[in-house]
Design an enzyme around this catalytic site. Structure first.
Site, mmCIF file in Angstrom:
data_model
loop_
_atom_site.group_PDB
_atom_site.id
_atom_site.type_symbol
_atom_site.label_atom_id
_atom_site.label_comp_id
_atom_site.label_asym_id
_atom_site.label_seq_id
_atom_site.Cartn_x
_atom_site.Cartn_y
_atom_site.Cartn_z
ATOM 1 N N ARG A 51 76.168 14.808 13.437
ATOM 2 C CA ARG A 51 77.074 14.359 12.381
ATOM 3 C C ARG A 51 78.509 14.342 12.889
ATOM 4 O O ARG A 51 79.253 13.399 12.634
ATOM 5 C CB ARG A 51 76.946 15.251 11.136
ATOM 6 C CG ARG A 51 77.727 14.710 9.939
ATOM 7 C CD ARG A 51 77.438 15.465 8.649
ATOM 8 N NE ARG A 51 76.057 15.269 8.235
ATOM 9 C CZ ARG A 51 75.083 16.183 8.357
ATOM 10 N NH1 ARG A 51 75.339 17.371 8.846
ATOM 11 N NH2 ARG A 51 73.853 15.919 7.972
ATOM 12 N N ASN A 79 76.332 17.112 -1.335
ATOM 13 C CA ASN A 79 75.919 18.255 -0.525
ATOM 14 C C ASN A 79 77.174 18.990 -0.049
ATOM 15 O O ASN A 79 77.917 18.475 0.789
ATOM 16 C CB ASN A 79 75.082 17.771 0.662
ATOM 17 C CG ASN A 79 74.576 18.905 1.535
ATOM 18 O OD1 ASN A 79 75.235 19.927 1.707
ATOM 19 N ND2 ASN A 79 73.419 18.704 2.118
ATOM 20 N N ASN A 90 77.593 21.449 1.904
ATOM 21 C CA ASN A 90 77.589 21.746 3.340
ATOM 22 C C ASN A 90 78.063 20.545 4.156
ATOM 23 O O ASN A 90 78.843 20.686 5.097
ATOM 24 C CB ASN A 90 76.183 22.164 3.793
ATOM 25 C CG ASN A 90 75.741 23.457 3.152
ATOM 26 O OD1 ASN A 90 76.400 24.476 3.272
ATOM 27 N ND2 ASN A 90 74.632 23.413 2.442
ATOM 28 N N TYR A 146 67.429 22.110 8.981
ATOM 29 C CA TYR A 146 66.632 22.553 10.129
ATOM 30 C C TYR A 146 67.453 23.325 11.168
ATOM 31 O O TYR A 146 66.930 23.654 12.231
ATOM 32 C CB TYR A 146 65.983 21.340 10.810
ATOM 33 C CG TYR A 146 64.974 20.612 9.965
ATOM 34 C CD1 TYR A 146 63.626 20.971 9.993
ATOM 35 C CD2 TYR A 146 65.354 19.565 9.136
ATOM 36 C CE1 TYR A 146 62.689 20.295 9.228
ATOM 37 C CE2 TYR A 146 64.417 18.883 8.366
ATOM 38 C CZ TYR A 146 63.094 19.257 8.414
ATOM 39 O OH TYR A 146 62.158 18.590 7.651
ATOM 40 N N ASP A 186 73.137 9.234 6.606
ATOM 41 C CA ASP A 186 71.768 9.701 6.491
ATOM 42 C C ASP A 186 71.438 10.323 7.834
ATOM 43 O O ASP A 186 71.881 9.841 8.887
ATOM 44 C CB ASP A 186 70.797 8.575 6.142
ATOM 45 C CG ASP A 186 69.476 9.132 5.610
ATOM 46 O OD1 ASP A 186 69.498 10.141 4.881
ATOM 47 O OD2 ASP A 186 68.413 8.566 5.926
#
Length: 191
Positions: free
Chosen positions: A177, A9, A11, A150, A68
Site C-alpha cells: 500500500r 477502514n 487502519n 494478514y 483494493d
C-alpha cells in the site's frame, strides 16, 4: 486539494494519512456521509479499485481514490487474491482468514506470497491506476500484534519480522500500500 479516500477502514486511513502531503486534505467515506457498502463485485483487484472510485465520483461527486488489496499465495494459485477479506466467509474475520490460509498451506513447502495493492484515482474527469507489490512468504504461525488483516503471517522478503511486528513507518516504506500510495503522491505532486 481535497480528496476522498474511499474507505471506512481506520487502519487504512491511518496508514495512508501518514503518506499524503499536508496540503492534501484526506476525507473518509464517513466524512462525506457515505455509509452504504461501496460495491466490490469485480473479479480483479484493479477492477474493484476502479469500481469503488467510480462509484464515489458518480454518487457523491468528489474527486477520490480507492484501493483494493489482495494477498496472492503462489502455491494456492494466487488465492485468496481478490477474495482476501472474505476468504473464510462473509464475516470478514481476519483470524478466520489466517487460520484457513495456514491450514490450506499445511503440507506445502512453497510459501511464497505477495501483497498487491491497486489504487484508482478519479481526478478532474480522468481515471489513473497505481500498483504496489510486496513479495514475501507466509509464516508457519501468527507473530506480532501491529497491523491488520494478514499482517501477522506475512514475512516480507529481506526481513525477519512479520508486518505485524514492524512499525508503521517501515511498513509504509516496504509495503504494497505504501508503494502504491507513493506512486499516487508523486503523480499528484507532478500536476
Amino acid at each position: 486539494m481535497q480528496l476522498v479516500f474511499a474507505t471506512n477502514n481506520p487502519n487504512k486511513i491511518k496508514e495512508v494519512q501518514s503518506l499524503i502531503p499536508q496540503h492534501i486534505k484526506l476525507l473518509s467515506l464517513k466524512d462525506i456521509g457515505c455509509f452504504e457498502d461501496v460495491p466490490e463485485t469485480k473479479n480483479t483487484i484493479k477492477g474493484n479499485a476502479i469500481q469503488k472510485a467510480e462509484y464515489i465520483k458518480a454518487h457523491y461527486g468528489y474527486d477520490c481514490f480507492a484501493d483494493d488489496t489482495g494477498l496472492e499465495v503462489e502455491p494456492l494459485n494466487n488465492e485468496p487474491g481478490v477474495f482476501s477479506a472474505r476468504y473464510a466467509g462473509p464475516k470478514r474475520d481476519a483470524n478466520d482468514n489466517m487460520e484457513l490460509l495456514l491450514n490450506n498451506l499445511k503440507d506445502k513447502p512453497n510459501r511464497n506470497a505477495q501483497f498487491k495493492t491497486v489504487v484508482a484515482l478519479h481526478l478532474n474527469g480522468k481515471l489513473e491506476t497505481f500498483t504496489g507489490i510486496c513479495k514475501g512468504e507466509i509464516t508457519q504461525d501468527k507473530k506480532g500484534d501491529k497491523g491488520f488483516g494478514y499482517d501477522p503471517i506475512f514475512l516480507p522478503n529481506g526481513y525477519n519480522k512479520t508486518f505485524a511486528e514492524i512499525d508503521l513507518k517501515l511498513k509504509n516504506e516496504i509495503g504494497h500500500r505504501g508503494k502504491a500510495i507513493t506512486i499516487l503522491v508523486n503523480y499528484l505532486n507532478s500536476l
